[in-house]
Design a protein around this motif. Structure first.
Motif, PDB file in Angstrom:
ATOM      1  N   GLU A  37       1.883   5.259  -7.671  1.00 52.16           N
ATOM      2  CA  GLU A  37       3.120   6.019  -7.524  1.00 52.16           C
ATOM      3  C   GLU A  37       3.342   6.958  -8.705  1.00 52.16           C
ATOM      4  O   GLU A  37       3.658   8.139  -8.532  1.00 52.16           O
ATOM      5  CB  GLU A  37       4.305   5.059  -7.395  1.00 52.16           C
ATOM      6  CG  GLU A  37       4.278   4.205  -6.144  1.00 52.16           C
ATOM      7  CD  GLU A  37       5.518   3.342  -6.037  1.00 52.16           C
ATOM      8  OE1 GLU A  37       6.467   3.590  -6.814  1.00 52.16           O
ATOM      9  OE2 GLU A  37       5.542   2.438  -5.184  1.00 52.16           O
ATOM     10  N   GLU A  38       3.152   6.434  -9.930  1.00 51.77           N
ATOM     11  CA  GLU A  38       3.437   7.223 -11.117  1.00 51.77           C
ATOM     12  C   GLU A  38       2.482   8.404 -11.278  1.00 51.77           C
ATOM     13  O   GLU A  38       2.870   9.474 -11.742  1.00 51.77           O
ATOM     14  CB  GLU A  38       3.382   6.332 -12.362  1.00 51.77           C
ATOM     15  CG  GLU A  38       4.405   5.217 -12.383  1.00 51.77           C
ATOM     16  CD  GLU A  38       5.825   5.728 -12.521  1.00 51.77           C
ATOM     17  OE1 GLU A  38       6.004   6.909 -12.882  1.00 51.77           O
ATOM     18  OE2 GLU A  38       6.757   4.955 -12.255  1.00 51.77           O
ATOM     19  N   PHE A  39       1.214   8.186 -10.924  1.00 52.53           N
ATOM     20  CA  PHE A  39       0.198   9.219 -11.144  1.00 52.53           C
ATOM     21  C   PHE A  39      -0.247   9.891  -9.856  1.00 52.53           C
ATOM     22  O   PHE A  39      -1.318  10.501  -9.796  1.00 52.53           O
ATOM     23  CB  PHE A  39      -1.019   8.614 -11.847  1.00 52.53           C
ATOM     24  CG  PHE A  39      -0.690   8.003 -13.180  1.00 52.53           C
ATOM     25  CD1 PHE A  39      -0.124   8.754 -14.195  1.00 52.53           C
ATOM     26  CD2 PHE A  39      -0.944   6.659 -13.407  1.00 52.53           C
ATOM     27  CE1 PHE A  39       0.186   8.189 -15.412  1.00 52.53           C
ATOM     28  CE2 PHE A  39      -0.641   6.084 -14.640  1.00 52.53           C
ATOM     29  CZ  PHE A  39      -0.078   6.849 -15.643  1.00 52.53           C
ATOM     30  N   ALA A  40       0.572   9.788  -8.795  1.00 54.45           N
ATOM     31  CA  ALA A  40       0.309  10.489  -7.535  1.00 54.45           C
ATOM     32  C   ALA A  40      -1.029  10.111  -6.928  1.00 54.45           C
ATOM     33  O   ALA A  40      -1.797  10.962  -6.492  1.00 54.45           O
ATOM     34  CB  ALA A  40       0.387  12.005  -7.730  1.00 54.45           C
ATOM     35  N   GLY A  41      -1.314   8.811  -6.893  1.00 51.73           N
ATOM     36  CA  GLY A  41      -2.547   8.352  -6.288  1.00 51.73           C
ATOM     37  C   GLY A  41      -2.426   8.236  -4.781  1.00 51.73           C
ATOM     38  O   GLY A  41      -1.371   8.441  -4.191  1.00 51.73           O
ATOM     39  N   LEU A  42      -3.525   7.857  -4.156  1.00 55.13           N
ATOM     40  CA  LEU A  42      -3.525   7.688  -2.707  1.00 55.13           C
ATOM     41  C   LEU A  42      -2.806   6.389  -2.342  1.00 55.13           C
ATOM     42  O   LEU A  42      -3.083   5.340  -2.913  1.00 55.13           O
ATOM     43  CB  LEU A  42      -4.963   7.630  -2.183  1.00 55.13           C
ATOM     44  CG  LEU A  42      -5.777   8.916  -2.384  1.00 55.13           C
ATOM     45  CD1 LEU A  42      -7.202   8.674  -1.943  1.00 55.13           C
ATOM     46  CD2 LEU A  42      -5.172  10.067  -1.595  1.00 55.13           C
ATOM     47  N   PRO A  43      -1.877   6.423  -1.405  1.00 55.50           N
ATOM     48  CA  PRO A  43      -1.183   5.197  -1.000  1.00 55.50           C
ATOM     49  C   PRO A  43      -2.167   4.169  -0.452  1.00 55.50           C
ATOM     50  O   PRO A  43      -3.188   4.515   0.139  1.00 55.50           O
ATOM     51  CB  PRO A  43      -0.221   5.661   0.098  1.00 55.50           C
ATOM     52  CG  PRO A  43      -0.083   7.149  -0.112  1.00 55.50           C
ATOM     53  CD  PRO A  43      -1.412   7.594  -0.668  1.00 55.50           C
ATOM     54  N   GLN A  44      -1.845   2.903  -0.645  1.00 60.07           N
ATOM     55  CA  GLN A  44      -2.711   1.837  -0.189  1.00 60.07           C
ATOM     56  C   GLN A  44      -2.904   1.892   1.330  1.00 60.07           C
ATOM     57  O   GLN A  44      -4.001   1.691   1.832  1.00 60.07           O
ATOM     58  CB  GLN A  44      -2.130   0.468  -0.595  1.00 60.07           C
ATOM     59  CG  GLN A  44      -3.009  -0.713  -0.207  1.00 60.07           C
ATOM     60  CD  GLN A  44      -4.315  -0.721  -0.992  1.00 60.07           C
ATOM     61  OE1 GLN A  44      -4.357  -0.242  -2.107  1.00 60.07           O
ATOM     62  NE2 GLN A  44      -5.382  -1.233  -0.401  1.00 60.07           N
TER      63      GLN A  44
END
Length: 297
Positions: free
Chosen positions: A283-290
């Motif tokens: 969430e903090e680093f704009a990653g791919l959602p699980q």
């Protein structure tokens, strides 16, 4: 599947939003891999690679100590036994075949012995195993950028107290407060970073190392790894950390005026703690959602 990474210009805006991440991943973690004032020797080995290197260093120390003592004793004996006062008439011979054969064969045997132990250790470092987690490391003047390749996010890591984090490369009350807020003490000044690399214990980590401007070097003494990051090239190193804790490293290639202010922080945590950190980091680093990852797989 294409991974999307955030624009680097957004990194500075994430500092405040991510201030709690290091402390969260640091709960109940002991600082293991760190330099100690007045200490000698290696940091505690936290990987098989580090144990191998430290054992090899000990073996080589025994060999070179024995050789040095032998040469010193031989010089002392020759100086006493064959000095000009005891032998005013020097010997006239110029060759001694048995001695010449011995001083040729014995060093060859010693070098072969050293190679028989050192080359397998070198090959173990250079043969990269299948990764449980792959992290791309990019060195900049003067900070590190880490991309968790399989998770689709990346972040930058600055020394706490560096100009980029509101410091002046010197200890001040403000910098000390930043260290405390991140879960450190002033003893970790010049070592701790605002964002640490977080990895689970017992997993094979492959670091892909490169440089964006000049040559940098990602080095972690307690892990027994060091790899130059060369612009335009992608090199790899690997490690499997065996103990939970906090480990500090440093850029080990002279890379400019602030080279000394480019530390590395790695936090080795349990698999449960890593999973919790990963969920927050996405969430903090704009990653791919699980959910997107599961559907794509």
């Amino acid at each position: 599947m294409t991974k999307l990474f955030p624009i680097k210009g957004l990194v500075s805006g994430l500092f405040a939003a991510t201030a709690a991440l290091p402390a969260m991943a640091q709960d109940n973690l002991e600082i293991i891999g760190a330099p100690r004032d007045g200490a000698m020797g290696f940091q505690p080995a936290a990987t098989e690679l580090a144990r191998d290197l430290q054992w090899l260093d000990g073996m080589l120390l025994v060999i070179i100590t024995a050789i040095s003592l032998f040469v010193i004793a031989l010089l002392a004996w020759v100086g006493y036994r064959y000095n000009a006062r005891r032998h005013p008439e020097p010997a006239s011979f110029t060759h001694n075949s048995p001695i010449e054969i011995a001083w040729t064969i014995i060093p060859i045997v010693i070098l072969v012995l050293i190679g028989a132990f050192s080359l397998p250790i070198l090959f173990k470092q250079q043969i990269i195993p299948d990764a449980d987690i792959t992290i791309k490391v990019t060195g900049y003047q003067w900070y590190w950028d880490y991309a968790y390749v399989d998770e689709g996010f990346e972040f930058s890591s600055y020394m706490i107290g560096a100009p980029a984090t509101g410091g002046q490369n010197m200890m001040t009350p403000e910098v000390e407060q930043q260290l405390v807020d991140a879960g450190y003490s002033k003893d970790e000044f010049l070592l701790a970073t605002d964002n640490a690399v977080v990895v689970p214990v017992g997993k094979t980590i492959v670091m892909q190392v490169t440089g964006a401007d000049v040559i940098h070097s990602w080095a972690m003494p307690a892990f027994g790894v060091k790899q130059d990051g060369v612009p335009g090239r992608l090199a790899e190193l690997w490690f499997t950390a065996e103990s939970e804790g906090i480990y500090f490293g440093q850029c080990s290639e002279l890379c400019g005026i602030n080279h000394a202010y480019m530390p590395i922080t790695v936090k080795v945590v349990s698999e449960e703690a890593y999973a919790a950190w990963l969920a927050t980091a996405r969430e903090e680093f704009a990653g791919l959602p699980q959910s997107f990852q599961v559907a794509s797989n």
